[in-house]
Design an enzyme around this catalytic site. Structure first.
Site, PDB file in Angstrom:
ATOM      1  CG  ASN A  76       2.221  13.627   3.778  1.00 47.46           C
ATOM      2  OD1 ASN A  76       3.073  12.832   4.169  1.00 47.46           O
ATOM      3  ND2 ASN A  76       1.830  13.698   2.531  1.00 47.46           N
ATOM      4  CG  ASP A  89      -1.998  22.766  -1.162  1.00 49.01           C
ATOM      5  OD1 ASP A  89      -2.381  21.839  -0.419  1.00 49.01           O
ATOM      6  OD2 ASP A  89      -2.558  23.019  -2.250  1.00 49.01           O
TER       7      ASP A  89
HETATM    8  P1  ITT Z   1      -1.215  18.026   4.129  1.00 52.22           P
HETATM    9  O1  ITT Z   1      -2.261  18.779   3.331  1.00 52.22           O
HETATM   10  O2  ITT Z   1      -1.680  17.614   5.485  1.00 52.22           O
HETATM   11  O3  ITT Z   1       0.110  18.737   4.162  1.00 52.22           O
HETATM   12  P2  ITT Z   1      -1.399  16.141   1.914  1.00 52.22           P
HETATM   13  O4  ITT Z   1      -0.730  14.811   1.686  1.00 52.22           O
HETATM   14  O5  ITT Z   1      -2.891  16.178   1.767  1.00 52.22           O
HETATM   15  O6  ITT Z   1      -0.922  16.640   3.360  1.00 52.22           O
HETATM   16  P3  ITT Z   1      -1.101  18.060  -0.278  1.00 52.22           P
HETATM   17  O7  ITT Z   1      -2.543  18.444  -0.266  1.00 52.22           O
HETATM   18  O8  ITT Z   1      -0.089  19.149  -0.348  1.00 52.22           O
HETATM   19  O9  ITT Z   1      -0.715  17.211   1.000  1.00 52.22           O
HETATM   20  O10 ITT Z   1      -0.759  17.072  -1.465  1.00 52.22           O
HETATM   21  C1  ITT Z   1      -1.696  16.536  -2.348  1.00 52.22           C
HETATM   22  C2  ITT Z   1      -1.316  15.141  -2.745  1.00 52.22           C
HETATM   23  O11 ITT Z   1      -0.225  15.206  -3.664  1.00 52.22           O
HETATM   24  C3  ITT Z   1      -0.836  14.251  -1.608  1.00 52.22           C
HETATM   25  O12 ITT Z   1      -1.915  13.577  -1.025  1.00 52.22           O
HETATM   26  C4  ITT Z   1       0.127  13.306  -2.284  1.00 52.22           C
HETATM   27  O13 ITT Z   1      -0.543  12.174  -2.771  1.00 52.22           O
HETATM   28  C5  ITT Z   1       0.642  14.120  -3.441  1.00 52.22           C
HETATM   29  N1  ITT Z   1       1.991  14.646  -3.136  1.00 52.22           N
HETATM   30  C6  ITT Z   1       2.301  15.733  -2.379  1.00 52.22           C
HETATM   31  N2  ITT Z   1       3.625  15.889  -2.320  1.00 52.22           N
HETATM   32  C7  ITT Z   1       4.168  14.884  -3.039  1.00 52.22           C
HETATM   33  C8  ITT Z   1       5.481  14.476  -3.337  1.00 52.22           C
HETATM   34  O14 ITT Z   1       6.531  15.141  -2.866  1.00 52.22           O
HETATM   35  N3  ITT Z   1       5.653  13.405  -4.114  1.00 52.22           N
HETATM   36  C9  ITT Z   1       4.608  12.705  -4.592  1.00 52.22           C
HETATM   37  N4  ITT Z   1       3.336  12.996  -4.348  1.00 52.22           N
HETATM   38  C10 ITT Z   1       3.113  14.080  -3.575  1.00 52.22           C
END
Ligand code: ITT
Length: 201
Positions: free
Chosen positions: A10, A69
């Site tokens: 991400n 995560d």
């Molecule tokens: P990685 O696993 O590759 O790090 P990801 O985007 O899938 O990337 P997560 O599983 O940690 O990351 O996050 C789950 C979802 O939560 C992610 O797809 C975003 O839509 C949301 N999310 C994560 N961090 C956020 C933030 O700081 N603000 C708003 N939404 C967030």
């Protein structure tokens, strides 16, 4: 400078983490894990999923690696989407729209309490966890999206103390309050008092 691999796919997370490390002038270089990077996140907790990503990157690079995560837990939805925040809907915009329609029956702010949680895990290439922590950042699900910064659920996550939603904040401002910033602070505090680079890699 000592380097840590950041296990994520991400780019928004990379920007936030890099900006936070730079603003603290913390003497660590963040190296994003080479892409494509898409391990199966089938853990039962945020910490387990962070471990899965960090270990995968540590195996891939042979270097100390950390992952974050994150999930959004909404009280009225019994904590959903929680661990399934990434799979709730395909894009940020669709996540926001789906959440707004699920929250339609809840008409008062008090019924719209939510929090973001962010787990950070640092892992050695042999699979040993050397640091982990998990933060909680409380707020509310707004009635409509606001702002154009950030990503994911940021447009509908209201930070009451600031009278703004996360997407109305610049990266630097989000980094003064967010779940990721809280967890990162704990991580950098721990790093400053532990010399992990001497024999860890
Ligand atoms: P990685 O696993 O590759 O790090 P990801 O985007 O899938 O990337 P997560 O599983 O940690 O990351 O996050 C789950 C979802 O939560 C992610 O797809 C975003 O839509 C949301 N999310 C994560 N961090 C956020 C933030 O700081 N603000 C708003 N939404 C967030």
């Amino acid at each position: 400078m000592n380097e840590l691999v950041f296990a994520t796919s991400n780019p928004n997370k990379i920007l936030e983490v890099q900006t936070k490390i730079d603003s603290e002038k913390f003497p660590i270089k963040i190296i994003p894990v080479p892409q494509p990077f898409d391990p199966v996140e089938d853990g039962e907790t945020f910490l387990e999923n962070a471990y899965i990503k960090a270990f995968e990157a540590a195996k891939k690079t042979g270097r100390l690696s950390f992952a974050d995560d994150t999930g959004l837990c909404v009280e009225a939805l019994n904590g959903r989407p929680g661990l399934y925040s990434a799979r709730y809907a395909p894009t940020g915009e669709e996540k926001v729209q789906k959440m707004l329609s699920e929250m339609e029956p809840f008409k008062t702010l008090d019924e719209r309490k939510a929090y973001f949680t962010c787990a950070i895990v640092l892992v050695r290439p042999d699979g040993e966890t050397i640091f982990s922590c998990q933060s909680k950042f409380e707020g509310f699900i707004d009635f409509s999206p606001k702002g154009s910064h950030g990503f994911g659920y940021d447009p509908i996550f209201m930070v009451k103390e600031l009278g703004k939603n996360l997407a109305e904040l610049s990266t630097e401002e989000k980094n003064t309050v967010s779940h990721r910033a809280l967890a990162l602070k704990e991580f950098t505090n721990w790093l400053s008092s532990h010399n992990i680079f001497e024999d860890a890699q």
